[in-house]
Design a protein around this motif. Structure first.
Motif, mmCIF file in Angstrom:
data_model
loop_
_atom_site.group_PDB
_atom_site.id
_atom_site.type_symbol
_atom_site.label_atom_id
_atom_site.label_comp_id
_atom_site.label_asym_id
_atom_site.label_seq_id
_atom_site.Cartn_x
_atom_site.Cartn_y
_atom_site.Cartn_z
ATOM 1 N N ALA A 67 4.706 -4.657 2.817
ATOM 2 C CA ALA A 67 3.415 -4.594 3.498
ATOM 3 C C ALA A 67 3.201 -5.833 4.353
ATOM 4 C CB ALA A 67 2.301 -4.443 2.477
ATOM 5 N N SER A 88 -3.126 -2.150 9.612
ATOM 6 C CA SER A 88 -2.752 -2.926 8.431
ATOM 7 C C SER A 88 -3.666 -2.662 7.251
ATOM 8 C CB SER A 88 -2.764 -4.426 8.747
ATOM 9 O OG SER A 88 -1.807 -4.751 9.723
ATOM 10 N N LEU A 91 -2.543 -0.340 4.448
ATOM 11 C CA LEU A 91 -1.360 -0.687 3.648
ATOM 12 C C LEU A 91 -1.794 -1.163 2.266
ATOM 13 C CD1 LEU A 91 0.689 -2.630 6.352
ATOM 14 C CD2 LEU A 91 1.288 -0.410 5.354
#
Length: 300
Positions: A67, A88, A91
């Motif tokens: 990640a 993001s 994630l």
């Protein structure tokens, strides 16, 4: 891999000075993500969120690493104008606990070195090299990658220091004790001069000794010393260097410099490996542990 991810890796190498092993890890993680959802520069947010299912069986530390690689890539992609959104947030962010380092006892270290010194007494080049390797691992706390890549000109001459190139291409001065200096001098004296190589610990092909070969040397030595090979590795010797220095009263900031840690938080893990020492420290140094104070408190 897509052109975008290749450009990201090139940036890591050129601008951040990422090490070869770091770049290889990023490449594996990004390639795996692209294999699952396609070009990361244009992958939809829902596809990125689906990576959580792909990683469901992986260890939390592995998921966190993957990640992190993607978050850095997406930040780069936005800066380059390839993406307008930052996926993001979808994630996973697993909580990870840094494992405590394995610690060798002083007795185990003494046993290991006794065997290495016995073998080096023959002046056989491989045995002398072996002694020099473990002297630098335990005596100076070098990383395996730093040790095997030492250039020949790193051998101290006027001052007992090595100039070491660590992670991210950062250099630092590492002190070398008298024992390690003696072992290095012995190795240089018997080190074969051919084939020519700029490395202190070279391989048969003229390049440097590999980390895998160093690992094998340490494991085999441990076995011959009647120690458990699974408990000893180059990194364990580095941990022993740090732990035993702290036991002797070394300052944490000094230890951070010696180990080449960018963040003091990385060094602080060594404060957790000797709980008995910490308890003894509180019992001996805390004001209420002093008889005079305890007596005064009672009388008051």
């Amino acid at each position: 891999m897509s052109a975008a991810t290749e450009a990201f890796l090139a940036m890591l190498a050129a601008e951040r000075g990422a090490a070869i092993n770091t770049l290889a890890a990023y490449r594996r993680d990004l390639a795996g993500a692209e294999e699952a959802i396609g070009d990361l520069a244009i992958a939809p947010r829902d596809a990125v969120a689906g990576l959580s299912r792909e990683w469901a069986t992986l260890a939390p530390a592995t998921v966190a690493r993957k990640a992190s690689a993607l978050r850095q890539f997406f930040g780069f992609a936005i800066g380059e104008g390839w993406r307008r959104d930052d996926p993001s947030g979808v994630l996973p962010s697993p909580r990870t606990r840094r494992p405590l380092p394995k610690v060798l006892s002083h007795d185990a270290i003494a046993t290991l070195f006794a065997r290495a010194e016995l073998e080096a007494a023959s002046d056989e080049p491989r045995a002398v090299r072996q002694l020099a390797l473990i002297e630098l691992l335990y005596g100076s706390g070098l990383r395996a990658s730093e040790l095997v890549a030492l250039p020949l000109h790193a051998v101290p001459r006027d001052a007992p220091f090595l100039t070491v190139t660590g992670k991210g291409g950062q250099t630092r001065l590492v002190p070398v004790g008298d024992r390690a200096l003696e072992a290095l001098a012995r190795w240089v004296a018997v080190r074969p001069s051919l084939p020519a190589s700029r490395y202190l610990f070279r391989s048969r092909g003229g390049t440097h000794l590999t980390r895998i070969r160093l690992f094998q040397i340490i494991k085999a030595l441990a076995a011959r010393a009647d120690l458990d090979p699974s408990a000893i590795s180059p990194h364990v010797l580095r941990h022993a260097f740090a732990t035993h220095l702290l036991e002797g009263g070394a300052d944490l900031r000094v230890l951070q410099t010696l180990l080449g840690h960018a963040d003091i938080a990385t060094t602080q893990i060594y404060t957790h490996v000797e709980p008995a020492r910490l308890v003894a420290l509180v019992n001996s140094r805390h004001p209420l542990a002093q008889p005079s104070l305890a007596t005064r408190a009672t009388s008051d």
